[in-house]
Design a protein around this motif. Structure first.
Motif, PDB file in Angstrom:
ATOM      1  N   ALA A  69     -28.169  58.650 -33.507  1.00 21.95           N
ATOM      2  CA  ALA A  69     -27.513  59.483 -34.520  1.00 21.95           C
ATOM      3  C   ALA A  69     -25.999  59.569 -34.334  1.00 21.95           C
ATOM      4  CB  ALA A  69     -28.112  60.890 -34.486  1.00 21.95           C
ATOM      5  N   SER A  70     -25.467  59.042 -33.233  1.00 20.03           N
ATOM      6  CA  SER A  70     -24.042  59.189 -32.936  1.00 20.03           C
ATOM      7  C   SER A  70     -23.172  58.411 -33.920  1.00 20.03           C
ATOM      8  CB  SER A  70     -23.745  58.720 -31.513  1.00 20.03           C
ATOM      9  OG  SER A  70     -23.845  57.312 -31.409  1.00 20.03           O
ATOM     10  N   ASP A  71     -21.949  58.900 -34.095  1.00 17.80           N
ATOM     11  CA  ASP A  71     -20.983  58.205 -34.950  1.00 17.80           C
ATOM     12  C   ASP A  71     -20.690  56.806 -34.409  1.00 17.80           C
ATOM     13  OD1 ASP A  71     -20.776  60.403 -36.633  1.00 17.80           O
ATOM     14  OD2 ASP A  71     -18.970  61.179 -35.642  1.00 17.80           O
ATOM     15  N   GLN A  72     -20.676  56.675 -33.082  1.00 16.99           N
ATOM     16  CA  GLN A  72     -20.381  55.383 -32.480  1.00 16.99           C
ATOM     17  C   GLN A  72     -21.484  54.361 -32.784  1.00 16.99           C
ATOM     18  OE1 GLN A  72     -20.484  58.299 -30.825  1.00 16.99           O
ATOM     19  NE2 GLN A  72     -18.363  58.675 -30.246  1.00 16.99           N
ATOM     20  N   TYR A  73     -22.746  54.806 -32.724  1.00 20.85           N
ATOM     21  CA  TYR A  73     -23.821  53.861 -33.029  1.00 20.85           C
ATOM     22  C   TYR A  73     -23.902  53.592 -34.528  1.00 20.85           C
ATOM     23  CZ  TYR A  73     -27.993  51.108 -32.797  1.00 20.85           C
ATOM     24  OH  TYR A  73     -28.870  50.059 -32.910  1.00 20.85           O
ATOM     25  N   ARG A  74     -23.561  54.569 -35.320  1.00 17.97           N
ATOM     26  CA  ARG A  74     -23.517  54.351 -36.777  1.00 17.97           C
ATOM     27  C   ARG A  74     -22.509  53.240 -37.090  1.00 17.97           C
ATOM     28  NH1 ARG A  74     -25.006  58.878 -39.116  1.00 17.97           N
ATOM     29  NH2 ARG A  74     -23.683  60.000 -37.669  1.00 17.97           N
ATOM     30  N   ALA A  75     -21.374  53.235 -36.394  1.00 19.35           N
ATOM     31  CA  ALA A  75     -20.368  52.179 -36.593  1.00 19.35           C
ATOM     32  C   ALA A  75     -20.909  50.824 -36.130  1.00 19.35           C
ATOM     33  CB  ALA A  75     -19.085  52.536 -35.838  1.00 19.35           C
ATOM     34  N   ALA A  76     -21.635  50.818 -35.011  1.00 18.78           N
ATOM     35  CA  ALA A  76     -22.234  49.570 -34.534  1.00 18.78           C
ATOM     36  C   ALA A  76     -23.267  49.052 -35.532  1.00 18.78           C
ATOM     37  CB  ALA A  76     -22.868  49.775 -33.161  1.00 18.78           C
ATOM     38  N   ARG A  77     -24.106  49.957 -36.059  1.00 22.00           N
ATOM     39  CA  ARG A  77     -25.122  49.547 -37.044  1.00 22.00           C
ATOM     40  C   ARG A  77     -24.469  48.927 -38.271  1.00 22.00           C
ATOM     41  NH1 ARG A  77     -27.545  54.745 -36.585  1.00 22.00           N
ATOM     42  NH2 ARG A  77     -27.203  55.048 -38.806  1.00 22.00           N
ATOM     43  N   ALA A  78     -23.307  49.425 -38.660  1.00 23.25           N
ATOM     44  CA  ALA A  78     -22.606  48.854 -39.818  1.00 23.25           C
ATOM     45  C   ALA A  78     -22.257  47.385 -39.559  1.00 23.25           C
ATOM     46  CB  ALA A  78     -21.356  49.666 -40.130  1.00 23.25           C
ATOM     47  N   LEU A  79     -21.931  47.057 -38.311  1.00 23.86           N
ATOM     48  CA  LEU A  79     -21.642  45.657 -37.965  1.00 23.86           C
ATOM     49  C   LEU A  79     -22.895  44.795 -38.040  1.00 23.86           C
ATOM     50  CD1 LEU A  79     -19.365  46.244 -34.845  1.00 23.86           C
ATOM     51  CD2 LEU A  79     -18.636  45.542 -37.146  1.00 23.86           C
ATOM     52  N   ARG A  80     -24.048  45.402 -37.780  1.00 23.85           N
ATOM     53  CA  ARG A  80     -25.322  44.666 -37.777  1.00 23.85           C
ATOM     54  C   ARG A  80     -25.893  44.486 -39.185  1.00 23.85           C
ATOM     55  NH1 ARG A  80     -29.631  48.080 -35.194  1.00 23.85           N
ATOM     56  NH2 ARG A  80     -29.965  48.664 -37.345  1.00 23.85           N
ATOM     57  N   ARG A  81     -25.470  45.324 -40.123  1.00 25.22           N
ATOM     58  CA  ARG A  81     -26.023  45.296 -41.479  1.00 25.22           C
ATOM     59  C   ARG A  81     -25.917  43.894 -42.076  1.00 25.22           C
ATOM     60  NH1 ARG A  81     -23.251  49.374 -43.598  1.00 25.22           N
ATOM     61  NH2 ARG A  81     -24.681  50.826 -42.611  1.00 25.22           N
ATOM     62  N   GLY A  82     -27.039  43.355 -42.498  1.00 24.28           N
ATOM     63  CA  GLY A  82     -27.082  42.018 -43.085  1.00 24.28           C
ATOM     64  C   GLY A  82     -27.125  40.893 -42.065  1.00 24.28           C
ATOM     65  N   ALA A  83     -27.044  41.246 -40.765  1.00 20.68           N
ATOM     66  CA  ALA A  83     -27.017  40.223 -39.718  1.00 20.68           C
ATOM     67  C   ALA A  83     -28.355  40.070 -39.015  1.00 20.68           C
ATOM     68  CB  ALA A  83     -25.943  40.560 -38.687  1.00 20.68           C
ATOM     69  N   ALA A  84     -29.301  40.977 -39.309  1.00 20.88           N
ATOM     70  CA  ALA A  84     -30.586  40.912 -38.615  1.00 20.88           C
ATOM     71  C   ALA A  84     -31.632  41.756 -39.338  1.00 20.88           C
ATOM     72  CB  ALA A  84     -30.441  41.411 -37.183  1.00 20.88           C
ATOM     73  N   GLU A  85     -32.884  41.357 -39.160  1.00 25.51           N
ATOM     74  CA  GLU A  85     -34.016  42.182 -39.567  1.00 25.51           C
ATOM     75  C   GLU A  85     -34.429  42.935 -38.310  1.00 25.51           C
ATOM     76  OE1 GLU A  85     -37.088  39.759 -41.263  1.00 25.51           O
ATOM     77  OE2 GLU A  85     -35.617  38.530 -42.297  1.00 25.51           O
ATOM     78  N   VAL A  86     -34.569  44.266 -38.409  1.00 32.60           N
ATOM     79  CA  VAL A  86     -34.752  45.089 -37.222  1.00 32.60           C
ATOM     80  C   VAL A  86     -35.811  46.157 -37.450  1.00 32.60           C
ATOM     81  CG1 VAL A  86     -33.589  46.638 -35.590  1.00 32.60           C
ATOM     82  CG2 VAL A  86     -32.311  44.778 -36.649  1.00 32.60           C
ATOM     83  N   GLN A  87     -36.644  46.367 -36.427  1.00 29.16           N
ATOM     84  CA  GLN A  87     -37.544  47.524 -36.360  1.00 29.16           C
ATOM     85  C   GLN A  87     -37.232  48.217 -35.045  1.00 29.16           C
ATOM     86  OE1 GLN A  87     -41.611  46.276 -36.645  1.00 29.16           O
ATOM     87  NE2 GLN A  87     -41.509  45.995 -38.844  1.00 29.16           N
ATOM     88  N   ILE A  88     -37.047  49.540 -35.091  1.00 27.24           N
ATOM     89  CA  ILE A  88     -36.718  50.294 -33.872  1.00 27.24           C
ATOM     90  C   ILE A  88     -37.654  51.489 -33.772  1.00 27.24           C
ATOM     91  CG2 ILE A  88     -34.984  51.673 -32.660  1.00 27.24           C
ATOM     92  CD1 ILE A  88     -32.851  50.042 -34.169  1.00 27.24           C
ATOM     93  N   ALA A  89     -38.167  51.721 -32.572  1.00 23.50           N
ATOM     94  CA  ALA A  89     -38.955  52.926 -32.287  1.00 23.50           C
ATOM     95  C   ALA A  89     -38.476  53.468 -30.952  1.00 23.50           C
ATOM     96  CB  ALA A  89     -40.435  52.594 -32.208  1.00 23.50           C
ATOM     97  N   ILE A  90     -38.602  54.776 -30.788  1.00 19.79           N
ATOM     98  CA  ILE A  90     -38.322  55.417 -29.502  1.00 19.79           C
ATOM     99  C   ILE A  90     -39.642  56.003 -29.013  1.00 19.79           C
ATOM    100  CG2 ILE A  90     -37.053  57.221 -28.305  1.00 19.79           C
ATOM    101  CD1 ILE A  90     -34.925  56.977 -30.560  1.00 19.79           C
ATOM    102  N   VAL A  91     -39.997  55.648 -27.788  1.00 19.75           N
ATOM    103  CA  VAL A  91     -41.286  56.055 -27.227  1.00 19.75           C
ATOM    104  C   VAL A  91     -41.039  56.836 -25.948  1.00 19.75           C
ATOM    105  CG1 VAL A  91     -43.489  55.208 -26.315  1.00 19.75           C
ATOM    106  CG2 VAL A  91     -42.328  53.949 -28.138  1.00 19.75           C
ATOM    107  N   GLU A  92     -41.612  58.028 -25.876  1.00 18.78           N
ATOM    108  CA  GLU A  92     -41.464  58.851 -24.678  1.00 18.78           C
ATOM    109  C   GLU A  92     -42.443  58.397 -23.604  1.00 18.78           C
ATOM    110  OE1 GLU A  92     -40.402  63.436 -24.135  1.00 18.78           O
ATOM    111  OE2 GLU A  92     -42.372  63.111 -25.036  1.00 18.78           O
ATOM    112  N   ASP A  93     -41.964  58.391 -22.357  1.00 18.67           N
ATOM    113  CA  ASP A  93     -42.813  58.038 -21.215  1.00 18.67           C
ATOM    114  C   ASP A  93     -43.923  59.080 -21.083  1.00 18.67           C
ATOM    115  OD1 ASP A  93     -43.757  56.753 -18.984  1.00 18.67           O
ATOM    116  OD2 ASP A  93     -41.989  57.122 -17.765  1.00 18.67           O
ATOM    117  N   MET A  94     -44.996  58.703 -20.422  1.00 20.38           N
ATOM    118  CA  MET A  94     -46.137  59.612 -20.262  1.00 20.38           C
ATOM    119  C   MET A  94     -45.944  60.530 -19.078  1.00 20.38           C
ATOM    120  SD  MET A  94     -49.139  56.908 -21.180  1.00 20.38           S
ATOM    121  CE  MET A  94     -50.353  57.829 -20.353  1.00 20.38           C
TER     122      MET A  94
END
Length: 94
Positions: A69-94
């Motif tokens: 959710a950070s502004d810094q990662y939002r800027a990074a995602r903008a660089l990735r837009r159109g450059a890759a097909e991506v699926q992301i999940a966050i999984v908590e350890d047990m």
């Protein structure tokens, strides 16, 4: 409790994706992220096959979510837009 950011990626524009990688790495590290797997050989056993898989360990699920959710990662995602097909999940350890 640790959490794992798991991304499945197929790069469609290597140059643009490289710019994303260069910026995103520092953002992950700033949020306590540590790469466990990045690219490398993979075998798809079920479901859609992606060319690349990334696993980043974070101290907690909240840290991983804050990174995404950070502004810094939002800027990074903008660089990735159109450059890759991506699926992301966050999984908590047990």
């Amino acid at each position: 409790m640790a959490a794992y950011w798991i991304a499945h990626v197929t790069v469609t524009d290597a140059q643009a994706y490289a710019a994303y990688q260069a910026q995103a790495r520092g953002v992950f590290e700033a949020h306590g992220g540590r790469f466990l797997a990045r690219g490398g050989r993979a075998v798809a056993l079920e479901g859609a096959a992606f060319a690349r898989h990334v696993i980043v360990e974070f101290p907690s699920i909240e840290d991983a979510q804050a990174c995404y959710a950070s502004d810094q990662y939002r800027a990074a995602r903008a660089l990735r837009r159109g450059a890759a097909e991506v699926q992301i999940a966050i999984v908590e350890d047990m």
